[in-house]
Design a protein around this motif. Structure first.
Motif, PDB file in Angstrom:
ATOM      1  N   PRO A  14       0.798  -1.231   0.000  1.00 52.82           N
ATOM      2  CA  PRO A  14       0.000   0.000   0.000  1.00 52.82           C
ATOM      3  C   PRO A  14       0.827   1.276   0.000  1.00 52.82           C
ATOM      4  CG  PRO A  14       0.020  -0.947   2.198  1.00 52.82           C
ATOM      5  CD  PRO A  14       0.694  -1.949   1.292  1.00 52.82           C
ATOM      6  N   THR A  15       2.134   1.175   0.308  1.00 56.05           N
ATOM      7  CA  THR A  15       2.980   2.365   0.319  1.00 56.05           C
ATOM      8  C   THR A  15       3.793   2.513  -0.961  1.00 56.05           C
ATOM      9  OG1 THR A  15       4.804   1.195   1.416  1.00 56.05           O
ATOM     10  CG2 THR A  15       3.169   2.258   2.839  1.00 56.05           C
ATOM     11  N   GLY A  16       3.636   1.588  -1.901  1.00 53.03           N
ATOM     12  CA  GLY A  16       4.398   1.642  -3.142  1.00 53.03           C
ATOM     13  C   GLY A  16       4.045   2.866  -3.973  1.00 53.03           C
ATOM     14  N   GLY A  17       5.048   3.395  -4.690  1.00 50.69           N
ATOM     15  CA  GLY A  17       4.852   4.623  -5.448  1.00 50.69           C
ATOM     16  C   GLY A  17       4.926   4.474  -6.952  1.00 50.69           C
ATOM     17  N   PHE A  18       4.891   3.232  -7.465  1.00 47.50           N
ATOM     18  CA  PHE A  18       4.930   2.996  -8.914  1.00 47.50           C
ATOM     19  C   PHE A  18       3.544   2.514  -9.316  1.00 47.50           C
ATOM     20  CE2 PHE A  18       7.640   0.756 -12.422  1.00 47.50           C
ATOM     21  CZ  PHE A  18       7.266   1.735 -13.322  1.00 47.50           C
ATOM     22  N   LYS A  19       2.753   3.388  -9.983  1.00 49.96           N
ATOM     23  CA  LYS A  19       1.333   3.126 -10.178  1.00 49.96           C
ATOM     24  C   LYS A  19       0.864   3.653 -11.527  1.00 49.96           C
ATOM     25  CE  LYS A  19       0.217   4.058  -5.297  1.00 49.96           C
ATOM     26  NZ  LYS A  19      -0.581   4.931  -4.415  1.00 49.96           N
ATOM     27  N   ILE A  20      -0.292   3.170 -11.953  1.00 49.85           N
ATOM     28  CA  ILE A  20      -0.991   3.758 -13.086  1.00 49.85           C
ATOM     29  C   ILE A  20      -2.466   3.899 -12.748  1.00 49.85           C
ATOM     30  CG2 ILE A  20      -1.355   1.543 -14.272  1.00 49.85           C
ATOM     31  CD1 ILE A  20      -0.964   3.111 -16.918  1.00 49.85           C
ATOM     32  N   TRP A  21      -3.014   5.057 -13.097  1.00 50.61           N
ATOM     33  CA  TRP A  21      -4.390   5.410 -12.786  1.00 50.61           C
ATOM     34  C   TRP A  21      -5.194   5.628 -14.060  1.00 50.61           C
ATOM     35  CZ3 TRP A  21      -6.048   5.976  -7.704  1.00 50.61           C
ATOM     36  CH2 TRP A  21      -5.049   6.095  -6.731  1.00 50.61           C
ATOM     37  N   ARG A  22      -6.472   5.282 -14.024  1.00 48.68           N
ATOM     38  CA  ARG A  22      -7.402   5.722 -15.052  1.00 48.68           C
ATOM     39  C   ARG A  22      -7.773   7.181 -14.801  1.00 48.68           C
ATOM     40  NH1 ARG A  22     -11.512   1.458 -14.123  1.00 48.68           N
ATOM     41  NH2 ARG A  22     -12.907   3.244 -13.924  1.00 48.68           N
ATOM     42  N   ARG A  23      -7.962   7.905 -15.871  1.00 45.82           N
ATOM     43  CA  ARG A  23      -8.314   9.322 -15.774  1.00 45.82           C
ATOM     44  C   ARG A  23      -9.575   9.543 -14.943  1.00 45.82           C
ATOM     45  NH1 ARG A  23      -7.649  13.967 -18.979  1.00 45.82           N
ATOM     46  NH2 ARG A  23      -9.349  15.447 -18.604  1.00 45.82           N
ATOM     47  N   ASP A  24     -10.625   8.755 -15.212  1.00 44.45           N
ATOM     48  CA  ASP A  24     -11.898   8.976 -14.526  1.00 44.45           C
ATOM     49  C   ASP A  24     -11.799   8.722 -13.033  1.00 44.45           C
ATOM     50  OD1 ASP A  24     -11.750   6.131 -15.559  1.00 44.45           O
ATOM     51  OD2 ASP A  24     -13.507   5.947 -14.273  1.00 44.45           O
ATOM     52  N   ALA A  26      -8.799  17.741  -3.144  1.00 43.04           N
ATOM     53  CA  ALA A  26      -9.246  17.356  -1.805  1.00 43.04           C
ATOM     54  C   ALA A  26      -8.220  16.502  -1.059  1.00 43.04           C
ATOM     55  CB  ALA A  26     -10.571  16.591  -1.889  1.00 43.04           C
ATOM     56  N   ILE A  27      -7.125  16.121  -1.709  1.00 35.04           N
ATOM     57  CA  ILE A  27      -6.119  15.276  -1.066  1.00 35.04           C
ATOM     58  C   ILE A  27      -5.363  16.078  -0.015  1.00 35.04           C
ATOM     59  CG2 ILE A  27      -4.020  13.928  -1.441  1.00 35.04           C
ATOM     60  CD1 ILE A  27      -6.578  12.617  -2.463  1.00 35.04           C
ATOM     61  N   ARG A  28      -5.226  15.525   1.172  1.00 33.53           N
ATOM     62  CA  ARG A  28      -4.632  16.246   2.300  1.00 33.53           C
ATOM     63  C   ARG A  28      -3.145  15.974   2.481  1.00 33.53           C
ATOM     64  NH1 ARG A  28      -8.706  14.338   6.940  1.00 33.53           N
ATOM     65  NH2 ARG A  28      -8.276  12.376   5.879  1.00 33.53           N
ATOM     66  N   SER A  29      -2.676  14.795   2.107  1.00 31.96           N
ATOM     67  CA  SER A  29      -1.307  14.380   2.429  1.00 31.96           C
ATOM     68  C   SER A  29      -0.284  15.101   1.565  1.00 31.96           C
ATOM     69  CB  SER A  29      -1.159  12.868   2.238  1.00 31.96           C
ATOM     70  OG  SER A  29      -2.119  12.178   3.001  1.00 31.96           O
ATOM     71  N   SER A  79       2.876   9.591   2.570  1.00 33.45           N
ATOM     72  CA  SER A  79       1.549   9.090   2.933  1.00 33.45           C
ATOM     73  C   SER A  79       0.514   9.427   1.871  1.00 33.45           C
ATOM     74  CB  SER A  79       1.112   9.665   4.283  1.00 33.45           C
ATOM     75  OG  SER A  79       1.099  11.084   4.229  1.00 33.45           O
ATOM     76  N   PHE A  80       0.884  10.295   0.941  1.00 26.53           N
ATOM     77  CA  PHE A  80       0.045  10.567  -0.226  1.00 26.53           C
ATOM     78  C   PHE A  80      -0.348   9.271  -0.933  1.00 26.53           C
ATOM     79  CE2 PHE A  80       0.511  10.845  -4.885  1.00 26.53           C
ATOM     80  CZ  PHE A  80      -0.573  11.639  -5.213  1.00 26.53           C
ATOM     81  N   GLN A  81       0.595   8.321  -1.019  1.00 24.88           N
ATOM     82  CA  GLN A  81       0.303   7.048  -1.697  1.00 24.88           C
ATOM     83  C   GLN A  81      -0.834   6.314  -1.000  1.00 24.88           C
ATOM     84  OE1 GLN A  81       1.732   6.882  -4.403  1.00 24.88           O
ATOM     85  NE2 GLN A  81       3.772   7.792  -4.252  1.00 24.88           N
ATOM     86  N   VAL A  82      -0.798   6.297   0.316  1.00 24.79           N
ATOM     87  CA  VAL A  82      -1.823   5.600   1.090  1.00 24.79           C
ATOM     88  C   VAL A  82      -3.170   6.293   0.937  1.00 24.79           C
ATOM     89  CG1 VAL A  82      -2.548   4.966   3.422  1.00 24.79           C
ATOM     90  CG2 VAL A  82      -0.151   4.682   2.727  1.00 24.79           C
TER      91      VAL A  82
END
Length: 267
Positions: free
Chosen positions: A184-194, A203-206, A210-213
């Motif tokens: 859950p702390t890994g930083g290598f990711k891919i996201w869908r746009r939607d 709205a992200i606070r970190s 901890s942003f990754q979490v």
């Protein structure tokens, strides 16, 4: 499972059309990565993904990383227009804020998928087509390059204390947030746009790691699936870690804040 083996170099997948023509942005926050940025940019832009865009979000690096990235972008864009973009951030606010700045830019430019990776070459760029192919095939909301699923591994240069801390952090996060994610702390990711649009980046606070979490947690709150893809995690080739004591404290407190505190930062 032994997770400290040193596998051979990752071989990029050759994706079929139209997958290889997907608009994908690779967001890389940097701070004092002058020794790595050239190799990283060359390896990312060499991938057989003609609509890939590299977005560097530099936090005013004293070692000149931002200026070097500008030179690399000029060369890259002369060969393939709009293939590399550099964001110059004048305040060092943490890796989470830099990621968010790069993500916002990617969404504004119309990219369909957004990759997150570190600027220290601990994440092999050659895995990017693996991440893209997996999210396209699975329609997951998020795919994480995972050190701790079967087939994943860590550099043998990692000491036992770092391995122990990383494992503890994962179990700690899952115990509080019930993410059911091995890394859950890994930083290598891919996201869908939607998915990013649904999360609402403002709205992200970190601010720190901890942003990754928090991003994982928001993804799960929205009901999207999370898939983990095994990767080998390298030790950084040059430079030093940016994880301060304050960042570690934030990482410990964030899961509690997400579970029991205010649900969102005010818009």
């Amino acid at each position: 499972m032994d997770d400290v083996t040193e596998p051979n170099e990752a071989v990029p997948w050759s994706l079929p059309s139209p997958w290889r023509d997907t608009r994908v942005a690779v967001v890389v926050p940097t701070y004092n990565e002058a020794g790595n940025i050239g190799d990283l940019a060359a390896r990312v832009l060499a991938l057989d993904l003609p609509r890939l865009r590299l977005v560097i979000a530099d936090d005013d690096s004293p070692d000149g990383t931002g200026d070097l990235a500008d030179d690399l972008a000029k060369q890259a864009n002369a060969e393939r227009p709009d293939s590399m973009l550099v964001l110059h951030r004048k305040v060092k606010e943490g890796i989470g804020r830099a990621h968010l700045a790069g993500m916002r830019q990617a969404l504004a430019l119309g990219d369909e998928y957004v990759v997150q990776m570190d600027g220290d070459l601990s994440h092999r760029p050659e895995y990017i087509p693996h991440l893209l192919g997996t999210i396209l095939a699975s329609r997951a909301g998020l795919v994480i390059g995972s050190r701790y699923v079967v087939g994943g591994s860590l550099s043998t240069d990692w000491g036992w204390h770092r391995r122990l801390l990383s494992r503890f952090a994962g179990r700690y996060v899952n115990a509080i947030l019930n993410l059911s994610v091995r890394d859950p702390t890994g930083g290598f990711k891919i996201w869908r746009r939607d998915v990013l649009e649904g999360i609402g980046l403002d709205a992200i606070r970190s601010d720190g790691y901890s942003f990754q979490v928090e991003m994982n947690y928001r993804c799960k709150q929205l009901g999207h699936s999370i898939v983990e893809l095994p990767i080998h995690f390298e030790e950084r080739s040059t430079g030093s870690s940016k994880i301060s004591f304050a960042v570690q404290v934030e990482s410990m407190l964030t899961p509690f804040a997400l579970r029991f505190g205010a649900r969102r930062r005010p818009e």
